[in-house]
Design an enzyme around this catalytic site. Sequence first.
Site, PDB file in Angstrom:
ATOM      1  CE  LYS A   1      -1.861  -1.132   3.978  1.00 28.09           C
ATOM      2  NZ  LYS A   1      -1.647  -2.311   3.815  1.00 28.09           N
TER       3      LYS A   1
ATOM      4  CB  CYS B   1      -9.110   2.796  14.963  1.00 25.24           C
ATOM      5  SG  CYS B   1      -8.831   3.601  15.037  1.00 25.24           S
ATOM      6  CG  MET B   2      -6.133   4.183  17.807  1.00 26.88           C
ATOM      7  SD  MET B   2      -5.214   3.108  17.540  1.00 26.88           S
ATOM      8  CE  MET B   2      -4.474   2.985  19.404  1.00 26.88           C
TER       9      MET B   2
ATOM     10  CG  MET C   1      -8.119  -2.659  15.397  1.00 22.86           C
ATOM     11  SD  MET C   1      -8.520  -0.865  16.323  1.00 22.86           S
ATOM     12  CE  MET C   1      -7.038  -0.187  15.746  1.00 22.86           C
TER      13      MET C   1
ATOM     14  N   GLY D   1      -3.693   1.942  14.651  1.00 23.76           N
ATOM     15  CA  GLY D   1      -4.428   2.421  13.422  1.00 23.76           C
ATOM     16  C   GLY D   1      -4.078   3.354  12.308  1.00 23.76           C
ATOM     17  CD  GLN D   2      -8.297   6.212  11.056  1.00 23.88           C
ATOM     18  OE1 GLN D   2      -8.257   6.591  10.257  1.00 23.88           O
ATOM     19  NE2 GLN D   2      -8.666   6.294  12.078  1.00 23.88           N
TER      20      GLN D   2
END
Lengths: 797, 126
Positions: free
Chosen positions: A82, A173-174, A347, A384-385
């Site tokens: 990615k 998510c966090m 997660m 996650g991000q």
Amino acid sequence: MLTRREFIKRSAALTAASFVGMNLPFQLDKAFAETEADKWVRGTCRLCGTGCRVDLGLKNGKPVVIRGVADSRTNLGYLCMKGMLFYKVMGHSDRLKRPLYRAQKTEKFKEISWDQALDIAAKAFAKAIQTHGNDSVAYYGSGQAQTEETYLFQKVFRAGLRTNNVEGNPRLCMASAAAGYMTSFGADEPIGGYSNIEKARCFFIIGSNMAEAHPVVFRRVMRRKLDNPKEVTVINVDPRISPTSRIADMHVQFRPGTDLALLNAMAHVIIEEKLYDEAFIKDYAVFKKQGEKGPENVDFEAYKAFSADYTPEKASKICGGNVTPDLIRKVARAFAQSGATVSMWTMGLNQRLHGVWANNLVHNLHILTGQLCKPGADSLSLTGQPNACGGVREAGGLCHLLPGHRLVENEKHRSRVEELWGVPAGRIPPKPGLHTVAMFQAVNEGKVKAIWINCTSPAQSLPNMEPYRKGMAREDVFVMVSDIFPTRTTELANLILPAAFHFEKTGVYGCTERRSQLTPKAVNPPGEAKPEVWMVREWALRLAKELNDPVIAKCVEPFVGLKEDYDLPKAIWTEYSQKITADQDNDLRGATYEVLAKMPDGVQWPAPTEEFALKGGTVTKFLRGADPMADKEAKDDKPYQFYGRPDRKLYVWLRPYKPAAEEPDAEYPMYLSTGRIIDHWHTSSMTGRIPELMRANPYAFVEINPKDAQKMGIAPNDMVEVESRRGKCVLPAKVYEGPIEGMVFVYWHDMAEERMINKVTKDAFDAISKEPEFKICACRIRRLSGPQALKPFVVTM
Amino acid sequence: MYLLNKNQGILLATFIMLFLSFLAFTAEAKREATKKDTHPMVTEQDKLMPCHECHKTSTPRVYQEWFESVHGIGNVKCYQCHGTFENMQRVPDVNRCAVCHAEAFGHSENKPCWQCHKAHRFQVSK
């Protein structure tokens, strides 16, 4: 050419249902042009929270290639697929290029000018506020927005529009990781970082398929293990065997949700066998339990009595799977006796009804064994991000947070921020706003009348999504979306604002390990697409006129007239870093744009001075001699100063095992869990348009344990219905020894109507973090047919 | 009508033969080039299978080497080096290695990476 039979046979181990006459959702003709670059621009990867540094190669001003930066301490030069291919998003023919509007959601969109769009947006929000009050408007942002963007959005909403309805997808998510750090260590974000990987002797990977979700961090763990096969132990704890398990010495496979019992049982073994660090506990730990009126102090003996109940024998019965008392003891010993254990999770722990507890229980093990602040030892939540930490957790992107790790409900914090912003006292409301699920429930109920959704697609990513899609489709709710591509959420919008992409604007991302990194503009955005900071500023100025409220204009006053390419984000970053973070634990005063531009891999906070920032900042938080804040805040001569709390203590929490919100029963007898796959990102609006990535994983499938498949007569590639009390999906079956028996797994990237798994998931959420339990719900499955024609899909206009 | 003498005829025949040989060589070279960078024909549906699913059986040794290598464990997939069907390179351009290994470039002059680091095994040396 393969025959159909051969095809089915070859794809039996994985999935790929047969189809004919399909149209690929991407154009192939120009998508593959590769050429040599004549210019390189350094920035950060757009995708996960690892924070890989990249060089974007340009040829005649157009992006043509991406390379990893070898000098970077995050990725050491490596990239995943990615990361190496996201430049293909720029210049894609599906990009949103002009503002689009429709008064009614049943109408077709029409192109309008920016002037018209900003006027419409300002009038819609003004009307909602005038008619229904300040809390009838909301902002829903993203851990992928740049820090400058999130900071400016929340400033305008809180101080300008006087609402704390400021949320973002990091709630999904966090939030549990953030609350876990706050409740255990008194301060958000990890103590250490990736540099411990090369010093660790034990990796405790729980609730994380990092081989796919964080491939470049996984590469470092893999390298450490392969280079030191005997000295390094890898423990993978997951109900699903995943590619991460390939490097594991021990894979602990348990019934979903029972890891709370497992972690308590590990603590039991550590106490029973006296594997704890008595001196560390005496110096730095206190024990806490949740009382009826709040946290209560207990002593070590009470904690011992609590954990005594979690014998390995009892826990193994709760956990099921391959969990035996002996395995629990082995895992606990490996964790405690390595002297350098790094725990990593994502997660699997966070997206849970008791996600904060799960985080606390991992932190407990580190506190008990004194494995913090030491080389090779850390309790490291993987983010996650790319900017969930830097933009949202640090810059005030959630309803209960103010920028600089401050809290809305703390009066001193509000006053300080108001003072720094130069807005009247009391301008920021004292009550936290609506958290994500509550915000979209308020949309459903028509209580939120105007919402700005930026850089995220809740119409696909919210759990139990269908009711929320209906809410967003209400004609009495004005939905405004800024994004780069059409998504399931733009389908529900009144107004779509075309946004500039990464490298088409300038801004900072802050990754997992407290590291802030600058990405400068390298190419022009397509058409009339604009950076969000420009949108917010221009909208706020119009809103100030509509509402006749000069304080709204005051929020953006320092930024008026600045060019959006560089000067505008720089001025926002300067205000944030120099004023807002000064003397806070995420002190970024040293991380100026000039310093960040010089560093190959940014700066880790605290970094109060440029001189310190130019050395890279703080590698280990709370460690005297390494963390300037620890020296400044020191209360004694101990080497660690846990300055998150006045008492300088870490909390060991008594957190019992409790089941998930929805356990399997006779009607819905299986667990459903969801997650990621390596080739895609989130709702696949970007990766679904990159041919190599889409082709590698063209559609979601349901992973089924062979024993379950046999019981239900399901063969590989058969079409299977996955149904819960909330909704159903139809997916091809992937039959393999991945999920534990009694559990199915589906990845959530696919945006095809029949394969969006969040129609099935449950929106129960953690009482502390308000993060939903995506990872566990009850479902049933049934075979519908043999392989069917399927088509990869992305939403287009 | 202008007639060639014997010597001229031999010269012309030789020239024609050389020219035809050249054309044939060029065509073969083109075929080689085509073969080099073109995947055997598969259907659009086959193209949506992960490369390694077919190559498990069509090139089992290559698959096994890749699977056991750091690329296999680290999930570096076939298309990251070889591209996908429209831009496939049977022998990747070394610049594709540079995506992750730019710092290693230049430590051996004029040799492609795989001359020392065997393709699909990717060990430090052959």
